[in-house]
Scaffold this motif. Structure first.
Motif, PDB file in Angstrom:
ATOM      1  N   HIS A 203       0.838  -1.204   0.000  1.00 18.88           N
ATOM      2  CA  HIS A 203       0.000   0.000   0.000  1.00 18.88           C
ATOM      3  C   HIS A 203       0.875   1.257   0.000  1.00 18.88           C
ATOM      4  O   HIS A 203       0.404   2.353  -0.280  1.00 18.88           O
ATOM      5  CB  HIS A 203      -0.987  -0.021   1.175  1.00 18.88           C
ATOM      6  CG  HIS A 203      -0.566   0.771   2.372  1.00 18.88           C
ATOM      7  ND1 HIS A 203       0.389   0.333   3.266  1.00 18.88           N
ATOM      8  CD2 HIS A 203      -0.954   1.995   2.805  1.00 18.88           C
ATOM      9  CE1 HIS A 203       0.563   1.258   4.197  1.00 18.88           C
ATOM     10  NE2 HIS A 203      -0.227   2.270   3.952  1.00 18.88           N
ATOM     11  N   ASP A 204       2.173   1.051   0.280  1.00 18.25           N
ATOM     12  CA  ASP A 204       3.115   2.166   0.260  1.00 18.25           C
ATOM     13  C   ASP A 204       4.525   1.596   0.074  1.00 18.25           C
ATOM     14  O   ASP A 204       4.684   0.382  -0.096  1.00 18.25           O
ATOM     15  CB  ASP A 204       3.035   2.977   1.572  1.00 18.25           C
ATOM     16  CG  ASP A 204       3.549   2.206   2.786  1.00 18.25           C
ATOM     17  OD1 ASP A 204       3.904   1.018   2.655  1.00 18.25           O
ATOM     18  OD2 ASP A 204       3.616   2.808   3.878  1.00 18.25           O
ATOM     19  N   ASP A 206       8.258   1.762   2.104  1.00 18.96           N
ATOM     20  CA  ASP A 206       8.891   2.214   3.345  1.00 18.96           C
ATOM     21  C   ASP A 206      10.417   2.171   3.218  1.00 18.96           C
ATOM     22  O   ASP A 206      10.961   1.199   2.708  1.00 18.96           O
ATOM     23  CB  ASP A 206       8.473   1.288   4.505  1.00 18.96           C
ATOM     24  CG  ASP A 206       6.967   1.134   4.609  1.00 18.96           C
ATOM     25  OD1 ASP A 206       6.319   2.063   5.115  1.00 18.96           O
ATOM     26  OD2 ASP A 206       6.440   0.089   4.166  1.00 18.96           O
ATOM     27  N   ASP A 296       6.919   6.254   3.015  1.00 15.22           N
ATOM     28  CA  ASP A 296       7.350   6.565   4.381  1.00 15.22           C
ATOM     29  C   ASP A 296       8.874   6.564   4.432  1.00 15.22           C
ATOM     30  O   ASP A 296       9.506   5.598   4.007  1.00 15.22           O
ATOM     31  CB  ASP A 296       6.839   5.504   5.384  1.00 15.22           C
ATOM     32  CG  ASP A 296       5.351   5.621   5.651  1.00 15.22           C
ATOM     33  OD1 ASP A 296       4.779   6.709   5.431  1.00 15.22           O
ATOM     34  OD2 ASP A 296       4.751   4.617   6.093  1.00 15.22           O
TER      35      ASP A 296
HETATM   36 MN    MN Z   1       4.313   2.416   5.779  1.00 19.06          MN
END
Ligand code: MN
Ligand code: GTP
Ligand code: MN
Length: 372
Positions: A203-204, A206, A296
């Motif tokens: 979803h992202d 990091d 992130d």
């Molecule tokens: Mn994350």
């Protein structure tokens, strides 16, 4: 605190951090069903039921075979009565009535859409729900009350709902490394999160950033993000500064962190024989050549790097179990900064993840075995 025979306890260790949990397992349908019930419980604010279903799902991920009959479910450990009923129903009828009801409920559906917005947690979504908000379009009425983060999340909702592929994650990595290295050429950048555990999408993306010389990290994140912003690569960002009162907490972490939405340029298309063909432009708006991607970025001092790496590799449930094991079994407080022995009142330095597992008396698990 579960009651089971010595023999049974030896078969399945009770904490997820004591078991190897692979990414791919043999009981996907049942795990998905239990995770829907877990999510629904968390939407209703029931942490205990969330944990019960999540633990049951996590145990099933470790089973080396596909469950076939309700008979096999009786002996399953660390799986509560409610979860067992759900599993039996799926084995017998292919579907579970409770799961179907949850999936069709207005609260679950609305909460799923609303918490899917970057910057919207369960509490906010539930408050909105109680105010009558059901969908994204309902949010136009309270646009003035949204935070900057939520406005950005809403604006890029469709892109952010699309999974990030490994190829996209690697292109984000190149962008991030390029920006950081323009200030500190030998900065260390590691992709963490689900991609480090072997997932093919997330979803992202990091990242963990460090350097042996702590001075080199001072102001680096802000400079690199400003540099990327000036090149048009940043759609939204929020930097949380380093905090210093996390030391003995097992729930709070205080690393400098940037929560961002990147504008990731599309991959260069492969040259094809008809590359020069003129395409009719039916839509007058120019085609977009970028995709919004959640990123992130976390900065950790070198001395805390291994703890931050362990803490940001996940999974979320694995991390929760690791901290619970540390506290309950070892009387040690673990977070992304270090490990504190509550009785001996001392910290345990570590230069690798292997050392941290050893401090905790745990068998080392590779990132791909941490998909609890
Ligand atoms: Mn994350
Ligand atoms: P996807 O991104 O959905 O593919 O899964 P993921 O496992 O990468 O999840 P996510 O990006 O949400 O988090 C990665 C890991 O970082 C998780 O295991 C969390 O424990 C940890 N993490 C996420 N947010 C925070 C945070 O704000 N502080 C700390 N200390 N850890 C966090
Ligand atoms: Mn992630």
């Amino acid at each position: 605190s579960s009651v089971s025979s010595d023999k049974a306890t030896q078969e399945t260790p009770s904490y997820a951090c004591q078991r190897r949990t692979p990414l791919h397992h043999h009981n996907k349908e049942i795990v998905d069903a239990l995770q829907i019930l877990a999510l629904s419980a968390s939407f209703q604010g029931s942490e205990a039921r969330y944990l019960g279903f999540t633990r049951a799902a996590s145990v099933l991920k470790c089973l080396p075979f596909t469950l076939q009959s309700a008979e096999e479910v009786k002996d399953l450990q660390f799986c509560g009565g409610h979860s067992k009923t759900v599993i039996q129903e799926i084995l017998e009828d292919r579907v579970c009535r409770e799961v179907e009801m949850v999936k069709n409920s207005e609260h679950y559906q609305s909460m799923k859409v609303l918490t899917g917005i970057f910057g919207v947690g369960i509490r906010t979504a539930d408050k909105w729900y109680r105010d009558g908000i059901r969908s994204l379009s309902d949010l136009n009425e309270i646009e003035g009350k949204l935070t900057g983060e939520q406005k950005a999340g809403l604006l890029h909702y469709t892109d952010l709902q699309q999974p990030v592929t490994r190829d996209e994650a690697e292109r984000v990595e190149q962008l991030v490394k390029g920006a950081l290295q323009s200030f500190v050429p030998d900065v260390q950048v590691t992709m963490t999160g689900g991609f480090r555990r072997g997932k093919q999408e997330g979803h992202d993306v990091d990242f963990l950033i460090t350097h042996p010389n702590e001075e080199a990290l001072n102001g680096l994140l802000r400079k690199a993000v400003a540099w990327l912003d000036s090149k048009g690569s940043i759609l939204y960002h929020h930097i949380k500064g380093r905090s210093h009162n996390f030391a003995r907490s097992s729930t709070m972490d205080g690393h400098e962190t940037c929560y961002a939405i990147f504008a990731l340029p599309n991959a260069c298309p492969e040259k094809s024989p008809d590359a020069g063909t003129i395409q009719p432009d039916l839509d007058k708006s120019p085609p977009r050549n970028w995709k919004a991607v959640r990123v992130d970025l976390v900065v950790a001092p070198y001395s805390e790097y291994s703890y931050a790496l362990l803490g940001w590799t996940g999974s979320k449930h694995f991390e929760r179990e690791l901290r619970r094991f540390s506290l309950q079994v070892k009387k040690m407080s673990l977070n992304s900064h270090g490990l504190f022995d509550i009785e001996k009142k001392c910290h345990y330095p570590a230069t690798s993840e292997e050392e941290i597992f050893a401090h905790l008396g745990l068998l080392y698990l590779t990132p791909s075995e941490r998909n609890a």
